[in-house]
Motif scaffolding. Structure first.
Motif, PDB file in Angstrom:
ATOM      1  N   ALA A 190       0.836  -1.200   0.000  1.00 27.18           N
ATOM      2  CA  ALA A 190       0.000   0.000   0.000  1.00 27.18           C
ATOM      3  C   ALA A 190       0.868   1.246   0.000  1.00 27.18           C
ATOM      4  N   ASP A 191       1.962   1.207   0.779  1.00 30.46           N
ATOM      5  CA  ASP A 191       2.887   2.340   0.798  1.00 30.46           C
ATOM      6  C   ASP A 191       3.543   2.519  -0.567  1.00 30.46           C
ATOM      7  N   LEU A 192       3.919   1.404  -1.198  1.00 36.70           N
ATOM      8  CA  LEU A 192       4.556   1.479  -2.508  1.00 36.70           C
ATOM      9  C   LEU A 192       3.592   2.047  -3.541  1.00 36.70           C
ATOM     10  N   GLU A 193       2.334   1.651  -3.472  1.00 36.28           N
ATOM     11  CA  GLU A 193       1.334   2.170  -4.409  1.00 36.28           C
ATOM     12  C   GLU A 193       1.137   3.665  -4.209  1.00 36.28           C
ATOM     13  N   ARG A 194       1.197   4.103  -2.975  1.00 42.58           N
ATOM     14  CA  ARG A 194       1.076   5.535  -2.679  1.00 42.58           C
ATOM     15  C   ARG A 194       2.218   6.316  -3.316  1.00 42.58           C
ATOM     16  N   VAL A 195       3.432   5.796  -3.169  1.00 42.70           N
ATOM     17  CA  VAL A 195       4.601   6.445  -3.755  1.00 42.70           C
ATOM     18  C   VAL A 195       4.501   6.438  -5.281  1.00 42.70           C
ATOM     19  N   LYS A 196       4.081   5.315  -5.835  1.00 45.43           N
ATOM     20  CA  LYS A 196       3.965   5.182  -7.290  1.00 45.43           C
ATOM     21  C   LYS A 196       2.945   6.167  -7.847  1.00 45.43           C
ATOM     22  N   THR A 197       1.808   6.303  -7.162  1.00 43.54           N
ATOM     23  CA  THR A 197       0.776   7.240  -7.605  1.00 43.54           C
ATOM     24  C   THR A 197       1.304   8.667  -7.591  1.00 43.54           C
TER      25      THR A 197
END
Length: 210
Positions: A190-197
């Motif tokens: 979830a943290d990685l997806e936040r950074v990616k977004t």
């Protein structure tokens, strides 16, 4: 936390402030001449730095998008302009005489990929020995288009118990934007997806590679 800025819309007024100096807590490097050189380089290329620098002594910077070798040039001018010492991870084999002292001075952290302790553990250990340290990593890990981003920066931040600062590099507006800072949680994906977004809301020099 505020929503990630979109490169198609203007940044909020509170986020569009031009950054001109470092917080006292950040590690420093360089002198008046190197700061002038960095500002000259950014001004010549038409770039500026916006947002806000947090007043913390240790953090991991996750920046992007990374689509061109020019990203490094712009980032180096920004580092020189601020006079900040940004640490980076390098193979331990390059930390040899006569360049050992230079690599350390430029923020290098030697990591031995063949050691019993992995790269993440070695980076975490460096935070334990440096009261003021900023480590910058690009989650994409390459200039090429990738589907799976690297999680090393999150594991380093979590292990060292330091926050992650998101930085976006936008070529259409020629701005390096320092935005949200967060503490990694239990859900790494979830943290990685936040950074990616966040990072993908900016446009790199070669958007097709994002």
């Amino acid at each position: 936390m505020s929503q990630p800025p979109n490169h198609k819309a203007p940044l909020p007024p509170s986020s569009d402030q031009v950054i001109t100096h470092l917080p006292d807590e950040w590690p420093r490097m360089g002198n008046r001449f190197t700061r002038w050189l960095g500002r000259l380089g950014l001004r010549t290329m038409g770039w500026r730095m916006t947002g806000e620098l947090p007043k913390v002594r240790q953090l991991v910077i996750a920046g992007g998008p990374h689509t061109s070798n020019w990203d490094f040039v712009v980032a180096m001018f920004a580092i020189l302009a601020l006079g900040v010492k940004v640490s980076w991870l390098g193979k331990h084999t390059i930390f040899r005489w006569p360049l050992t002292g230079l690599w350390y001075k430029l923020g290098g952290i030697p990591v031995n990929r063949g050691a019993a302790t992995g790269m993440v553990e070695q980076a975490v250990d460096s935070f334990r020995h440096n009261a003021n340290q900023i480590v910058a990593l690009m989650p994409e890990g390459t200039r090429s288009k990738v589907d799976q981003w690297k999680t090393g920066f999150l594991r380093i931040a979590k292990g060292a118990q330091v926050p992650v600062l998101l930085v976006g590099m936008d070529y259409p507006s020629k701005s390096i934007h320092f935005a949200d800072m967060f503490t990694p949680g239990e859900d790494m994906m979830a943290d990685l997806e936040r950074v990616k977004t966040f990072i993908q809301s900016f446009r790199g020099k070669r958007p097709a590679l994002q």
